[in-house]
Design a protein around this motif. Structure first.
Motif, short mmCIF file in Angstrom:
data_model
loop_
_atom_site.label_atom_id
_atom_site.label_comp_id
_atom_site.label_asym_id
_atom_site.label_seq_id
_atom_site.Cartn_x
_atom_site.Cartn_y
_atom_site.Cartn_z
N GLU A 28 0.83 -1.20 0.00
CA GLU A 28 0.00 0.00 0.00
C GLU A 28 0.86 1.26 0.00
OE1 GLU A 28 -3.27 0.20 -0.41
OE2 GLU A 28 -3.20 -1.97 -0.69
N PHE A 29 1.98 1.18 0.70
CA PHE A 29 2.90 2.33 0.71
C PHE A 29 3.52 2.52 -0.67
CE2 PHE A 29 7.05 4.31 1.91
CZ PHE A 29 6.53 5.48 2.45
N ARG A 30 3.87 1.42 -1.32
CA ARG A 30 4.43 1.51 -2.67
C ARG A 30 3.40 2.06 -3.66
NH1 ARG A 30 6.31 -3.91 -4.40
NH2 ARG A 30 5.46 -4.82 -2.50
N LYS A 31 2.14 1.70 -3.46
CA LYS A 31 1.09 2.26 -4.32
C LYS A 31 1.03 3.77 -4.17
CE LYS A 31 -2.08 -1.72 -4.57
NZ LYS A 31 -3.41 -2.23 -4.17
N GLU A 71 7.13 -1.84 -9.44
CA GLU A 71 8.39 -1.38 -10.00
C GLU A 71 9.13 -0.46 -9.01
OE1 GLU A 71 6.88 -1.42 -14.64
OE2 GLU A 71 6.54 0.35 -13.40
N ILE A 72 8.73 -0.55 -7.75
CA ILE A 72 9.27 0.30 -6.69
C ILE A 72 9.79 -0.55 -5.54
CG2 ILE A 72 8.63 1.97 -4.88
CD1 ILE A 72 6.71 3.22 -6.86
N SER A 73 10.90 -0.13 -4.95
CA SER A 73 11.43 -0.78 -3.75
C SER A 73 11.68 0.29 -2.69
CB SER A 73 12.73 -1.53 -4.06
OG SER A 73 13.18 -2.27 -2.93
N ILE A 74 11.16 0.07 -1.49
CA ILE A 74 11.36 1.02 -0.39
C ILE A 74 12.67 0.69 0.31
CG2 ILE A 74 10.35 1.99 1.70
CD1 ILE A 74 8.71 2.43 -0.87
N THR A 75 13.45 1.71 0.61
CA THR A 75 14.76 1.53 1.22
C THR A 75 14.89 2.38 2.49
OG1 THR A 75 15.76 3.31 -0.08
CG2 THR A 75 15.78 1.09 -1.03
N LEU A 126 13.42 3.52 -4.60
CA LEU A 126 13.96 3.51 -5.95
C LEU A 126 12.90 2.93 -6.88
CD1 LEU A 126 14.89 0.35 -6.84
CD2 LEU A 126 16.62 0.79 -5.13
N ALA A 127 12.92 3.37 -8.12
CA ALA A 127 11.95 2.91 -9.11
C ALA A 127 12.66 2.56 -10.40
CB ALA A 127 10.89 4.01 -9.36
N THR A 128 12.28 1.45 -11.00
CA THR A 128 12.88 1.03 -12.27
C THR A 128 11.94 0.10 -13.01
OG1 THR A 128 14.80 -0.05 -13.29
CG2 THR A 128 14.08 -0.91 -11.16
N LYS A 129 12.00 0.16 -14.33
CA LYS A 129 11.22 -0.75 -15.17
C LYS A 129 11.93 -2.09 -15.37
CE LYS A 129 7.76 2.01 -16.42
NZ LYS A 129 6.33 1.68 -16.20
N ASN A 130 13.20 -2.14 -14.97
CA ASN A 130 14.02 -3.33 -15.17
C ASN A 130 13.70 -4.35 -14.08
OD1 ASN A 130 16.09 -5.26 -15.31
ND2 ASN A 130 17.59 -3.75 -16.03
N GLN A 131 12.84 -5.33 -14.41
CA GLN A 131 12.41 -6.30 -13.42
C GLN A 131 13.53 -7.22 -12.96
OE1 GLN A 131 9.30 -6.75 -11.75
NE2 GLN A 131 9.22 -4.63 -12.48
#
Length: 476
Positions: free
Chosen positions: A156-159, A177-181, A331-336
């Motif tokens: 939900e936070f990533r949304k 496509e997001i990772s929380i750090t 961080l956000a990336t389209k590279n899965q």
């Protein structure tokens, strides 16, 4: 003069986007699609206002945004025209092969400490955050958050982060496509470890942000410094490097407000950088460390918001927005595949993030407390920036060059002659003033001072700037 172009826009006043920004973004879209071409004239502000049935000042504001972001130019007594300096961006055909047969796609204890641009912790919404944190423990399903979570962070936070990036920064990103750090530096480290191998090369700005450089070097990367001028990182120098080296894996940039000089990467250079990234399969690592506090019409949109860009990692932080001690970045990336590697590494480091804190910040965002705080903080920092600018004009105008920044929490000052910074820093320390030595920005000799003001009071600034001026003056 014939003006055949017609703005096709239905203004939606229910959107959380100002009408002038809806107009500006629609015109940008028409330029990018080719409906508007270089040199084309835009309607006069009065005519367009009548067509859209809105106040003329709204159109004037929209045009000012386009001028600021370099999509159009204003010619005195002639009107507004699409800039002729924009390079053409083309989507590369995935089936087009080059000659090699490969696919070608384009506090410190010191009285006054001038840090690298920290926010003022005294205005952080600590009370609201503490309340939200307590409320998380009172919900019925709190037991569900006591177990292990997702390595990329609460969904939900990533949304919410994806919605923020899409609505406010023009991106096209999904929560998966997001990772929380734990802060942007962790995001930098995870990216470096997952993207770079021994022998890989990475282009960096010079002067630049050395904590990021250390993350790249620790991963085995070799730095290729590129100079920065008033339009940002030198594209000409990058072009030379990519034709001379075969192992360039990434380009690390701070294009919105370059660290440490605060300059903004020009639009023409952004577009050319995208072409080079696509052509040579180089990942752009975009560090948008200072986006929220902007005093003009709006922040320049990230390079990562351009749909033409194929390979990027976008890194940001909420630490400056909510509280300096709060370590939440993303961080956000389209590279899965890259994101999978980042997730695997994250699980080795600490399994998952702080789910409770993520939920607390999410609640503040939903309640509107974060938006309210940003508005309050922006007014606070703008007032302080203007205060510092007046002090600099009074005490430094004859001995250093500086400009009024459109945002962020620091000025960049360049003395009119080369100073001995070892002596300068020692003299200032004797007077209980600590500055960052320019050697912290570059391996070369840099003659500049990043004068941060966010965490300092007006009294401290009023005391210290005349002293800095006096120390500088000893070299003249």
């Amino acid at each position: 003069m014939l003006r055949p172009w017609k703005l096709e826009l239905e203004i939606d006043k229910k959107l959380d986007k100002a009408v002038y920004l809806q107009i500006a973004d629609t015109i940008i879209s028409d330029i990018r699609s080719g409906r508007l071409k270089a040199g084309d004239a835009l309607p006069g502000s009065r005519n367009l206002a009548q067509t859209l049935k809105i106040n003329r000042n709204t159109v004037v504001e929209a045009y000012q945004v386009l001028i600021n972001e370099e999509w159009v130019i204003s010619k005195e007594r002639k009107g507004i025209f699409v800039s002729e300096k924009l390079p053409v961006l083309h989507e590369r055909n995935a089936d087009h092969l080059n000659n090699t047969g490969q696919k070608q796609v384009l506090s410190t204890g010191f009285l006054i400490n001038f840090d690298d641009g920290h926010p003022d912790s005294k205005i952080a919404p600590v009370t609201e955050l503490a309340r939200a944190y307590r409320q998380i423990f009172s919900i019925k399903a709190k037991w569900q958050m006591m177990g292990y979570g997702d390595e990329h962070g609460d969904i939900e936070f990533r949304k919410m982060i994806s919605q923020m990036l899409n609505h406010q920064r023009g991106m096209h990103i999904h929560e998966n496509e997001i990772s929380i750090t734990r802060g942007s530096q962790m995001g930098m480290f995870l990216t470096a470890q997952s993207l770079l191998s021994s022998g890989d090369q990475i282009i960096v700005e010079d002067p630049g942000y050395q904590p990021a450089w250390r993350a790249f070097e620790y991963a085995g990367g070799t730095l290729l410094p590129v100079p920065v001028d008033q339009e940002g990182i030198s594209i000409e120098a990058i072009e030379k490097l990519v034709t001379q080296h075969q192992n360039i894996k990434a380009i690390y940039i701070t294009p919105h407000r370059q660290y440490p000089t605060t300059v903004t990467l020009s639009l023409s250079r952004r577009l050319r950088l995208i072409e080079l990234s696509n052509q040579y399969h180089i990942t752009i690592i975009e560090d948008d460390y200072d986006n929220e506090f902007h005093f003009g019409y709006r922040p320049i949109l990230p390079i990562s918001s351009f749909p033409e860009l194929h390979n990027y990692v976008y890194i940001g932080t909420l630490s400056k927005v909510v509280a300096p001690a709060l370590r939440i970045g993303y961080l956000a990336t389209k590279n899965q595949e890259l994101l999978r590697k980042i997730g695997d590494l994250r699980k080795i480091i600490d399994v998952h993030g702080d789910v409770i804190m993520e939920q607390a910040v999410l609640q503040l965002i939903r309640e509107g407390a974060v938006k309210k705080h940003i508005k309050k903080a922006t007014i606070h920092y703008k007032s302080k920036r203007d205060f510092v600018f007046e002090l600099l004009k009074k005490h430094m105008k004859d001995i250093a060059d500086f400009t009024l920044p459109e945002g962020g929490l620091a000025f960049w000052m360049v003395p009119k002659i080369q100073l001995d910074w070892d002596i300068v820093t020692d003299l200032l320390l004797e007077k209980n003033i600590k500055i960052i030595h320019p050697k912290q920005y570059s391996q070369n000799q840099i003659n500049g001072l990043r004068l941060s003001y966010g965490a300092l009071s007006e009294e401290q600034l009023e005391q210290s700037i005349p002293i800095i001026s006096e120390v500088f003056s000893r070299f003249f």
